[in-house]
Motif scaffolding. Structure first.
Motif, PDB file in Angstrom:
ATOM      1  N   SER A 149       0.764  -1.156  -0.149  1.00 28.14           N
ATOM      2  CA  SER A 149      -0.144  -0.186   0.223  1.00 28.14           C
ATOM      3  C   SER A 149       0.909   1.199  -0.116  1.00 28.14           C
ATOM      4  CB  SER A 149      -0.912  -0.056   1.327  1.00 28.14           C
ATOM      5  OG  SER A 149       0.070   0.139   2.474  1.00 28.14           O
ATOM      6  N   PRO A 150       0.223   2.468  -0.547  1.00 30.65           N
ATOM      7  CA  PRO A 150       1.106   3.555  -0.410  1.00 30.65           C
ATOM      8  C   PRO A 150       1.589   3.999   0.933  1.00 30.65           C
ATOM      9  CG  PRO A 150      -1.051   3.916  -1.801  1.00 30.65           C
ATOM     10  CD  PRO A 150      -1.117   2.675  -0.943  1.00 30.65           C
ATOM     11  N   ASN A 151       1.109   3.590   2.217  1.00 29.66           N
ATOM     12  CA  ASN A 151       1.479   3.832   3.307  1.00 29.66           C
ATOM     13  C   ASN A 151       2.480   3.008   4.062  1.00 29.66           C
ATOM     14  OD1 ASN A 151      -0.083   6.319   3.354  1.00 29.66           O
ATOM     15  ND2 ASN A 151      -2.042   5.183   4.015  1.00 29.66           N
ATOM     16  N   GLU A 152       2.719   1.897   3.147  1.00 28.92           N
ATOM     17  CA  GLU A 152       3.398   0.938   3.760  1.00 28.92           C
ATOM     18  C   GLU A 152       4.982   1.503   3.879  1.00 28.92           C
ATOM     19  OE1 GLU A 152       5.212  -3.151   2.148  1.00 28.92           O
ATOM     20  OE2 GLU A 152       3.142  -3.146   2.134  1.00 28.92           O
ATOM     21  N   THR A 153       5.657   1.263   5.236  1.00 27.62           N
ATOM     22  CA  THR A 153       6.879   1.847   5.097  1.00 27.62           C
ATOM     23  C   THR A 153       7.862   0.476   5.255  1.00 27.62           C
ATOM     24  OG1 THR A 153       6.190   3.390   6.794  1.00 27.62           O
ATOM     25  CG2 THR A 153       8.735   2.837   6.844  1.00 27.62           C
ATOM     26  N   THR A 154       8.761   0.725   4.278  1.00 25.88           N
ATOM     27  CA  THR A 154       9.798  -0.642   4.260  1.00 25.88           C
ATOM     28  C   THR A 154      10.645  -0.148   5.313  1.00 25.88           C
ATOM     29  OG1 THR A 154       9.329  -0.588   2.065  1.00 25.88           O
ATOM     30  CG2 THR A 154      11.424  -1.544   2.820  1.00 25.88           C
ATOM     31  N   VAL A 155      11.352  -1.611   6.186  1.00 20.68           N
ATOM     32  CA  VAL A 155      12.099  -1.274   7.196  1.00 20.68           C
ATOM     33  C   VAL A 155      13.436  -1.757   6.605  1.00 20.68           C
ATOM     34  CG1 VAL A 155      12.927  -2.476   9.117  1.00 20.68           C
ATOM     35  CG2 VAL A 155      10.457  -2.030   8.922  1.00 20.68           C
ATOM     36  N   THR A 156      14.418  -0.855   6.580  1.00 17.72           N
ATOM     37  CA  THR A 156      15.816  -1.172   6.070  1.00 17.72           C
ATOM     38  C   THR A 156      16.701  -1.087   7.300  1.00 17.72           C
ATOM     39  OG1 THR A 156      16.049   1.286   5.992  1.00 17.72           O
ATOM     40  CG2 THR A 156      15.280   0.232   3.980  1.00 17.72           C
ATOM     41  N   GLU A 157      16.369  -1.003   8.659  1.00 19.20           N
ATOM     42  CA  GLU A 157      17.264  -1.063   9.725  1.00 19.20           C
ATOM     43  C   GLU A 157      16.545  -1.055  10.817  1.00 19.20           C
ATOM     44  OE1 GLU A 157      19.737   2.604  10.004  1.00 19.20           O
ATOM     45  OE2 GLU A 157      17.976   3.640  10.635  1.00 19.20           O
ATOM     46  N   PHE A 158      17.157  -1.694  11.893  1.00 20.52           N
ATOM     47  CA  PHE A 158      16.631  -1.737  13.076  1.00 20.52           C
ATOM     48  C   PHE A 158      17.122  -1.067  14.228  1.00 20.52           C
ATOM     49  CE2 PHE A 158      15.439  -5.573  11.035  1.00 20.52           C
ATOM     50  CZ  PHE A 158      13.985  -5.604  11.215  1.00 20.52           C
ATOM     51  N   ILE A 159      16.480  -0.453  15.291  1.00 21.08           N
ATOM     52  CA  ILE A 159      16.928   0.061  16.407  1.00 21.08           C
ATOM     53  C   ILE A 159      16.841  -0.603  17.667  1.00 21.08           C
ATOM     54  CG2 ILE A 159      16.793   2.175  17.898  1.00 21.08           C
ATOM     55  CD1 ILE A 159      15.110   3.723  15.741  1.00 21.08           C
ATOM     56  N   CYS A 166      26.981  -0.036  23.977  1.00 25.18           N
ATOM     57  CA  CYS A 166      26.998   0.661  25.217  1.00 25.18           C
ATOM     58  C   CYS A 166      27.065   2.121  25.100  1.00 25.18           C
ATOM     59  CB  CYS A 166      28.030  -0.093  26.145  1.00 25.18           C
ATOM     60  SG  CYS A 166      27.400  -1.914  26.646  1.00 25.18           S
ATOM     61  N   PHE A 167      27.925   2.624  24.026  1.00 21.70           N
ATOM     62  CA  PHE A 167      28.098   4.061  24.075  1.00 21.70           C
ATOM     63  C   PHE A 167      27.374   4.583  23.327  1.00 21.70           C
ATOM     64  CE2 PHE A 167      32.137   1.697  24.857  1.00 21.70           C
ATOM     65  CZ  PHE A 167      32.638   2.255  25.984  1.00 21.70           C
ATOM     66  N   PHE A 168      26.120   4.252  22.755  1.00 17.56           N
ATOM     67  CA  PHE A 168      25.223   4.962  21.929  1.00 17.56           C
ATOM     68  C   PHE A 168      23.613   4.990  22.424  1.00 17.56           C
ATOM     69  CE2 PHE A 168      28.705   3.763  19.174  1.00 17.56           C
ATOM     70  CZ  PHE A 168      29.056   4.817  18.422  1.00 17.56           C
ATOM     71  N   TYR A 169      23.084   5.957  22.194  1.00 21.75           N
ATOM     72  CA  TYR A 169      21.786   6.064  22.616  1.00 21.75           C
ATOM     73  C   TYR A 169      21.077   5.525  21.203  1.00 21.75           C
ATOM     74  CZ  TYR A 169      16.958   7.951  23.703  1.00 21.75           C
ATOM     75  OH  TYR A 169      15.719   8.073  24.096  1.00 21.75           O
ATOM     76  N   MET A 170      19.946   4.632  21.386  1.00 23.54           N
ATOM     77  CA  MET A 170      19.247   4.143  20.109  1.00 23.54           C
ATOM     78  C   MET A 170      20.279   3.798  19.054  1.00 23.54           C
ATOM     79  SD  MET A 170      15.916   4.121  20.879  1.00 23.54           S
ATOM     80  CE  MET A 170      14.743   5.154  22.073  1.00 23.54           C
ATOM     81  N   PRO A 171      21.168   2.851  19.267  1.00 25.51           N
ATOM     82  CA  PRO A 171      21.858   2.197  18.092  1.00 25.51           C
ATOM     83  C   PRO A 171      21.399   1.580  17.141  1.00 25.51           C
ATOM     84  CG  PRO A 171      22.148   0.933  20.121  1.00 25.51           C
ATOM     85  CD  PRO A 171      21.349   1.982  20.610  1.00 25.51           C
ATOM     86  N   THR A 172      21.561   1.691  15.925  1.00 26.69           N
ATOM     87  CA  THR A 172      21.037   1.095  14.802  1.00 26.69           C
ATOM     88  C   THR A 172      21.986   0.010  14.194  1.00 26.69           C
ATOM     89  OG1 THR A 172      21.808   2.603  13.022  1.00 26.69           O
ATOM     90  CG2 THR A 172      19.849   2.927  14.188  1.00 26.69           C
ATOM     91  N   ILE A 173      20.958  -0.902  13.360  1.00 27.85           N
ATOM     92  CA  ILE A 173      21.712  -2.094  12.908  1.00 27.85           C
ATOM     93  C   ILE A 173      21.043  -2.180  11.512  1.00 27.85           C
ATOM     94  CG2 ILE A 173      20.389  -3.828  13.969  1.00 27.85           C
ATOM     95  CD1 ILE A 173      22.934  -5.572  13.815  1.00 27.85           C
ATOM     96  N   SER A 174      21.732  -2.473  10.596  1.00 25.67           N
ATOM     97  CA  SER A 174      20.945  -2.484   9.155  1.00 25.67           C
ATOM     98  C   SER A 174      20.106  -4.001   9.130  1.00 25.67           C
ATOM     99  CB  SER A 174      22.000  -2.797   7.818  1.00 25.67           C
ATOM    100  OG  SER A 174      22.695  -3.784   8.134  1.00 25.67           O
ATOM    101  N   PHE A 175      19.097  -4.117   8.298  1.00 22.83           N
ATOM    102  CA  PHE A 175      18.340  -5.176   8.091  1.00 22.83           C
ATOM    103  C   PHE A 175      18.944  -6.358   7.930  1.00 22.83           C
ATOM    104  CE2 PHE A 175      15.547  -8.109   6.089  1.00 22.83           C
ATOM    105  CZ  PHE A 175      14.262  -7.884   6.724  1.00 22.83           C
ATOM    106  N   TYR A 176      19.763  -6.386   6.976  1.00 23.83           N
ATOM    107  CA  TYR A 176      20.754  -7.907   6.516  1.00 23.83           C
ATOM    108  C   TYR A 176      21.612  -8.244   7.501  1.00 23.83           C
ATOM    109  CZ  TYR A 176      17.850  -7.413   2.311  1.00 23.83           C
ATOM    110  OH  TYR A 176      16.995  -7.627   1.523  1.00 23.83           O
ATOM    111  N   ARG A 177      22.225  -7.064   8.271  1.00 26.12           N
ATOM    112  CA  ARG A 177      23.107  -7.502   9.059  1.00 26.12           C
ATOM    113  C   ARG A 177      22.558  -7.856  10.518  1.00 26.12           C
ATOM    114  NH1 ARG A 177      26.797  -2.748  12.107  1.00 26.12           N
ATOM    115  NH2 ARG A 177      27.622  -3.861  13.600  1.00 26.12           N
ATOM    116  N   CYS A 178      21.572  -7.522  10.570  1.00 26.43           N
ATOM    117  CA  CYS A 178      20.612  -7.917  11.861  1.00 26.43           C
ATOM    118  C   CYS A 178      20.104  -9.531  11.590  1.00 26.43           C
ATOM    119  CB  CYS A 178      19.307  -7.152  12.166  1.00 26.43           C
ATOM    120  SG  CYS A 178      18.266  -7.934  13.164  1.00 26.43           S
TER     121      CYS A 178
END
Length: 310
Positions: free
Chosen positions: A3-13, A85-97
């Motif tokens: 759908s037009p409102n669908e958001t594709t996830v490319t990374e995780f927090i 441990c040194f970051f607030y809300m660290p992210t990781i890419s979808f495929y790395r996850c």
């Protein structure tokens, strides 16, 4: 078509410590200590078992394999947790996850099976001592390890097929690193078939090996009680005590994690329990097997004492 409102996830927090910034230094020290002990301890066990010919037996072949598995488990998630441990809300890419998550799953299942194989080895050594060398041939040992690798690989591939395909923009994982259960709870697509497979996987990969271990040690206990001399009973028990301690730590936390009622979203309790089986087991294993094992201590001095005296 989405759908037009669908958001594709490319990374995780990852929000493992984001809600507790005051604990970041404490957890960094804990993760660093666990990582160093696990990496150095398991690495040392592998080197000693390969280098010392007196440890070239089925029991130490399985222990070398277990140490290799623990080495991969600790390196699949702990470095990420240390950095985060040194970051607030660290992210990781979808495929790395995905890679981190499924590598962890692969080797956790492999450890479940290996501990059952090691229980069978102890059963053969104590209950069938006269036929031990015939039972635990090198062909059987390599076949059992190959089965553990093949089975855990197949299980991981099936989990990949049943992973969520739609996250509806949900990309916050309440964990220190990517973990399968936390990841699956983010999915908003139909996961009934995947959930059913997860339950079957728990039965096959966790409960079945655990029941096998319990039955094996029940028969080992009966065999030890039949030994007339107290010294003989003590020697027989000492060959099993290290493995029994590892099984208690590993399976105790796994069973608590997967047999209790599962909440719809990940909780701080989930994070603590997964730390116990994912971090502490790989950290304690080399300590338990080295501090309680005369053969390993002797191998250390034969391998490194000789080099220091040169």
């Amino acid at each position: 078509m989405g759908s037009p409102n669908e958001t594709t996830v490319t990374e995780f927090i990852l929000i493992g410590l984001s809600g507790h910034p005051q604990a970041q230094a404490l957890f960094f020290a804990f993760f660093l200590m666990a990582y160093l002990i696990s990496t150095l301890g398991n690495g040392l066990m592998i080197v000693l078992i390969i280098a010392d010919s007196q440890l070239h037996s089925p029991m130490y072949f399985f222990l070398c394999t277990l140490s290799s598995v623990d080495l991969v488990i600790s390196n699949s998630g702990l470095p990420e947790a240390l950095v985060n441990c040194f970051f607030y809300m660290p992210t990781i890419s979808f495929y790395r996850c995905l890679v981190q998550m499924y590598v962890g799953l692969l080797f956790i299942v492999m450890e479940c099976l290996l501990l059952a194989v090691m229980a069978y080895d102890r059963f053969a050594a104590i209950c069938r001592p006269l036929h031990y060398t015939q039972i635990m041939s090198w062909r059987l040992c390599t076949g059992l390890v190959s089965f553990c690798v093949a089975h855990s690989s197949l299980n991981t591939l099936i989990n990949i097929l049943f992973q969520p395909t739609d996250f509806c923009g949900h990309n916050i994982i309440n964990h220190f690193a990517c973990e399968l259960d936390s990841f699956r709870k983010l999915g908003c697509s139909d996961t009934h078939v995947g959930d059913l497979y997860v339950q079957l996987s728990i039965l096959v990969n966790i409960l079945s090996p655990f029941v096998f271990i319990v039955v094996s040690y029940g028969r080992i206990g009966v065999a030890i009680l039949r030994i007339r001399s107290s010294q003989g009973r003590k020697k027989a028990f000492s060959t099993c005590s290290s493995h029994l301690a590892v099984v208690t730590i590993f399976y105790g936390t796994l069973l608590i994690m997967y047999l209790r009622p599962q909440p719809k979203s990940s909780s701080d309790e989930d994070k603590v329990i997964s730390l116990l089986y994912g971090v502490l087991t790989s950290t304690f294993n080399p300590l338990i097997y080295s501090l309680r094992n005369r053969d390993v201590k002797g191998a250390f001095w034969r391998v490194f004492g000789r080099k220091m005296s040169e």
